[in-house]
Write a protein that holds these residues in place. Structure first.
Motif, PDB file in Angstrom:
ATOM      1  N   LEU A  84      23.301 -19.663   8.745  1.00 41.29           N
ATOM      2  CA  LEU A  84      22.133 -19.051   8.128  1.00 41.29           C
ATOM      3  C   LEU A  84      22.007 -19.475   6.666  1.00 41.29           C
ATOM      4  CD1 LEU A  84      22.200 -15.411   9.547  1.00 41.29           C
ATOM      5  CD2 LEU A  84      20.488 -17.168  10.000  1.00 41.29           C
ATOM      6  N   ARG A  85      23.148 -19.591   5.998  1.00 43.92           N
ATOM      7  CA  ARG A  85      23.119 -20.030   4.593  1.00 43.92           C
ATOM      8  C   ARG A  85      22.482 -21.408   4.475  1.00 43.92           C
ATOM      9  NH1 ARG A  85      25.875 -23.377   1.516  1.00 43.92           N
ATOM     10  NH2 ARG A  85      27.323 -23.847   3.220  1.00 43.92           N
ATOM     11  N   GLN A  86      22.799 -22.284   5.416  1.00 39.21           N
ATOM     12  CA  GLN A  86      22.247 -23.637   5.375  1.00 39.21           C
ATOM     13  C   GLN A  86      20.759 -23.657   5.721  1.00 39.21           C
ATOM     14  OE1 GLN A  86      24.779 -26.646   7.315  1.00 39.21           O
ATOM     15  NE2 GLN A  86      26.472 -25.185   7.256  1.00 39.21           N
ATOM     16  N   VAL A  87      20.365 -22.774   6.651  1.00 39.35           N
ATOM     17  CA  VAL A  87      18.943 -22.702   7.021  1.00 39.35           C
ATOM     18  C   VAL A  87      18.126 -22.086   5.897  1.00 39.35           C
ATOM     19  CG1 VAL A  87      17.311 -21.630   8.618  1.00 39.35           C
ATOM     20  CG2 VAL A  87      19.445 -22.634   9.482  1.00 39.35           C
ATOM     21  N   GLY A  88      18.692 -21.068   5.229  1.00 36.52           N
ATOM     22  CA  GLY A  88      18.041 -20.473   4.071  1.00 36.52           C
ATOM     23  C   GLY A  88      16.849 -19.582   4.379  1.00 36.52           C
ATOM     24  N   PRO A  89      16.991 -18.586   5.258  1.00 40.75           N
ATOM     25  CA  PRO A  89      15.864 -17.669   5.486  1.00 40.75           C
ATOM     26  C   PRO A  89      15.660 -16.754   4.286  1.00 40.75           C
ATOM     27  CG  PRO A  89      17.809 -16.885   6.631  1.00 40.75           C
ATOM     28  CD  PRO A  89      18.162 -18.226   6.082  1.00 40.75           C
ATOM     29  N   LEU A  90      14.518 -16.106   4.260  1.00 43.89           N
ATOM     30  CA  LEU A  90      14.243 -15.085   3.258  1.00 43.89           C
ATOM     31  C   LEU A  90      14.518 -13.718   3.865  1.00 43.89           C
ATOM     32  CD1 LEU A  90      10.930 -16.407   1.659  1.00 43.89           C
ATOM     33  CD2 LEU A  90      13.234 -16.484   0.681  1.00 43.89           C
ATOM     34  N   VAL A  91      15.083 -12.836   3.060  1.00 43.14           N
ATOM     35  CA  VAL A  91      15.380 -11.465   3.480  1.00 43.14           C
ATOM     36  C   VAL A  91      14.388 -10.540   2.801  1.00 43.14           C
ATOM     37  CG1 VAL A  91      17.080  -9.595   3.440  1.00 43.14           C
ATOM     38  CG2 VAL A  91      17.832 -11.964   3.838  1.00 43.14           C
ATOM     39  N   TYR A  92      13.735  -9.688   3.593  1.00 42.32           N
ATOM     40  CA  TYR A  92      12.749  -8.746   3.070  1.00 42.32           C
ATOM     41  C   TYR A  92      13.229  -7.318   3.315  1.00 42.32           C
ATOM     42  CZ  TYR A  92       9.500 -12.698   2.990  1.00 42.32           C
ATOM     43  OH  TYR A  92       8.895 -13.911   2.742  1.00 42.32           O
ATOM     44  N   PRO A  95       0.820  -1.211   0.000  1.00 38.45           N
ATOM     45  CA  PRO A  95       0.000   0.000   0.000  1.00 38.45           C
ATOM     46  C   PRO A  95       0.854   1.261   0.000  1.00 38.45           C
ATOM     47  CG  PRO A  95      -0.780  -1.587   1.620  1.00 38.45           C
ATOM     48  CD  PRO A  95       0.520  -2.104   1.115  1.00 38.45           C
ATOM     49  N   ALA A  96       0.258   2.365  -0.445  1.00 36.85           N
ATOM     50  CA  ALA A  96       0.893   3.686  -0.452  1.00 36.85           C
ATOM     51  C   ALA A  96       2.143   3.707  -1.324  1.00 36.85           C
ATOM     52  CB  ALA A  96       1.229   4.128   0.963  1.00 36.85           C
ATOM     53  N   TYR A  97       2.166   2.866  -2.340  1.00 40.79           N
ATOM     54  CA  TYR A  97       3.224   2.857  -3.336  1.00 40.79           C
ATOM     55  C   TYR A  97       4.586   2.452  -2.775  1.00 40.79           C
ATOM     56  CZ  TYR A  97      -0.343   5.412  -5.919  1.00 40.79           C
ATOM     57  OH  TYR A  97      -1.514   5.791  -6.510  1.00 40.79           O
ATOM     58  N   ALA A  98       4.606   1.799  -1.631  1.00 39.93           N
ATOM     59  CA  ALA A  98       5.867   1.257  -1.132  1.00 39.93           C
ATOM     60  C   ALA A  98       6.204  -0.003  -1.918  1.00 39.93           C
ATOM     61  CB  ALA A  98       5.750   0.950   0.354  1.00 39.93           C
ATOM     62  N   GLN A  99       7.471  -0.395  -1.872  1.00 37.98           N
ATOM     63  CA  GLN A  99       7.887  -1.617  -2.529  1.00 37.98           C
ATOM     64  C   GLN A  99       8.586  -2.515  -1.528  1.00 37.98           C
ATOM     65  OE1 GLN A  99      10.190  -0.153  -5.949  1.00 37.98           O
ATOM     66  NE2 GLN A  99       8.667  -1.132  -7.241  1.00 37.98           N
ATOM     67  N   GLN A 100       8.319  -3.794  -1.624  1.00 33.12           N
ATOM     68  CA  GLN A 100       9.001  -4.759  -0.783  1.00 33.12           C
ATOM     69  C   GLN A 100       9.816  -5.692  -1.671  1.00 33.12           C
ATOM     70  OE1 GLN A 100       7.231  -8.339   1.550  1.00 33.12           O
ATOM     71  NE2 GLN A 100       7.217  -6.605   2.979  1.00 33.12           N
ATOM     72  N   TYR A 101      11.070  -5.887  -1.299  1.00 35.04           N
ATOM     73  CA  TYR A 101      11.974  -6.738  -2.057  1.00 35.04           C
ATOM     74  C   TYR A 101      12.266  -7.980  -1.236  1.00 35.04           C
ATOM     75  CZ  TYR A 101      12.611  -2.512  -4.781  1.00 35.04           C
ATOM     76  OH  TYR A 101      12.388  -1.404  -5.549  1.00 35.04           O
ATOM     77  N   ARG A 102      12.326  -9.105  -1.903  1.00 31.89           N
ATOM     78  CA  ARG A 102      12.528 -10.377  -1.217  1.00 31.89           C
ATOM     79  C   ARG A 102      13.724 -11.094  -1.838  1.00 31.89           C
ATOM     80  NH1 ARG A 102       7.433 -13.915  -1.461  1.00 31.89           N
ATOM     81  NH2 ARG A 102       8.110 -14.157  -3.629  1.00 31.89           N
ATOM     82  N   PHE A 103      14.641 -11.541  -0.990  1.00 28.55           N
ATOM     83  CA  PHE A 103      15.844 -12.231  -1.444  1.00 28.55           C
ATOM     84  C   PHE A 103      15.982 -13.555  -0.713  1.00 28.55           C
ATOM     85  CE2 PHE A 103      16.575  -7.693  -1.583  1.00 28.55           C
ATOM     86  CZ  PHE A 103      17.161  -7.474  -2.811  1.00 28.55           C
ATOM     87  N   ASN A 104      16.612 -14.490  -1.356  1.00 29.35           N
ATOM     88  CA  ASN A 104      17.057 -15.693  -0.676  1.00 29.35           C
ATOM     89  C   ASN A 104      18.386 -15.370  -0.008  1.00 29.35           C
ATOM     90  OD1 ASN A 104      18.392 -18.284  -0.170  1.00 29.35           O
ATOM     91  ND2 ASN A 104      16.714 -19.170  -1.358  1.00 29.35           N
TER      92      ASN A 104
END
Length: 218
Positions: free
Chosen positions: A96-104, A21-30
């Motif tokens: 963390l690399r082995q667990v593989g979380p997502l970064v937002y 909303p409100a023209y924000a952007q969310q980026y998602r990375f592995n």
């Protein structure tokens, strides 16, 4: 795919862009994609240089403000501290690399921002910067660019010929040298080719740098 530009290294790391909303952007990375690039900071050959992550406005290349950044995996959640420089600082951890979380990342509202990966000095520069100070940074930046680009990148990558000095709050001015020469600061950036300095000449910086990036041969 990594593209080398004059300001350093800019890359897209399989990022997903989500509308908010409100023209924000969310980026998602592995996380593992970011880790692959960050681990180069631990390699030898560039002790004064690092890989850093930012977001920059698509139209102007000005840095975007990061409103919020975090990583999560299942029920685990950790929010990142964003410094005034707006650098996205992500912990470097093999577990963390082995667990593989997502970064937002929630980028600045109302702007279209691109993910930017750059090679820059670990510490800002200030005061007097000698020819030798600049000279010792160039092979380190070249080595980092080669490490990021892979085995054959040195065959195709432009040569690092100097430094690009970025200042926060100084838009139009000049860097004086110890011999009375000048390098113009245009829109907060000054490009200094080492070949334009004599070996006993120094730069007299008007203020502490915001970022120092490689200057690449055209």
């Amino acid at each position: 795919m990594v593209n080398i530009r004059r300001i350093g290294l800019v890359a897209t790391l399989c990022a997903s862009v989500l509308s908010l909303p409100a023209y924000a952007q969310q980026y998602r990375f592995n996380y593992s994609k970011l880790y692959t690039q960050m681990k180069n900071n631990l390699e030898e050959g560039h002790p004064d240089v690092k890989v850093a992550f930012f977001f920059q406005e698509h139209k102007t290349s000005r840095l975007c403000k990061i409103d919020k950044a975090w990583m999560e995996k299942d029920k685990h959640y950790e929010e990142f501290v964003i410094p005034p420089s707006q650098e996205l600082i992500v912990p470097l951890d093999d577990n963390l690399r082995q667990v593989g979380p997502l970064v937002y990342v929630n980028a600045e509202q109302g702007k279209t921002c691109d993910f930017s990966m750059v090679v820059m000095t670990k510490q800002p520069l200030s005061g007097e910067v000698s020819y030798q100070d600049i000279e010792q940074l160039l092979p380190q930046m070249s080595k980092m660019l080669d490490d990021l680009g892979g085995m054959f990148s040195s065959w195709f990558a432009p040569k690092v010929i100097g430094l690009t000095f970025e200042f926060d709050g100084v838009k139009q001015s000049a860097i004086q040298t110890s011999k009375g020469n000048t390098f113009s600061i245009d829109n907060g950036k000054a490009k200094v080719n080492l070949a334009d300095l004599s070996k006993n000449e120094s730069l007299l910086l008007p203020q502490t740098t915001f970022r120092v990036l490689p200057l690449l041969e055209k």
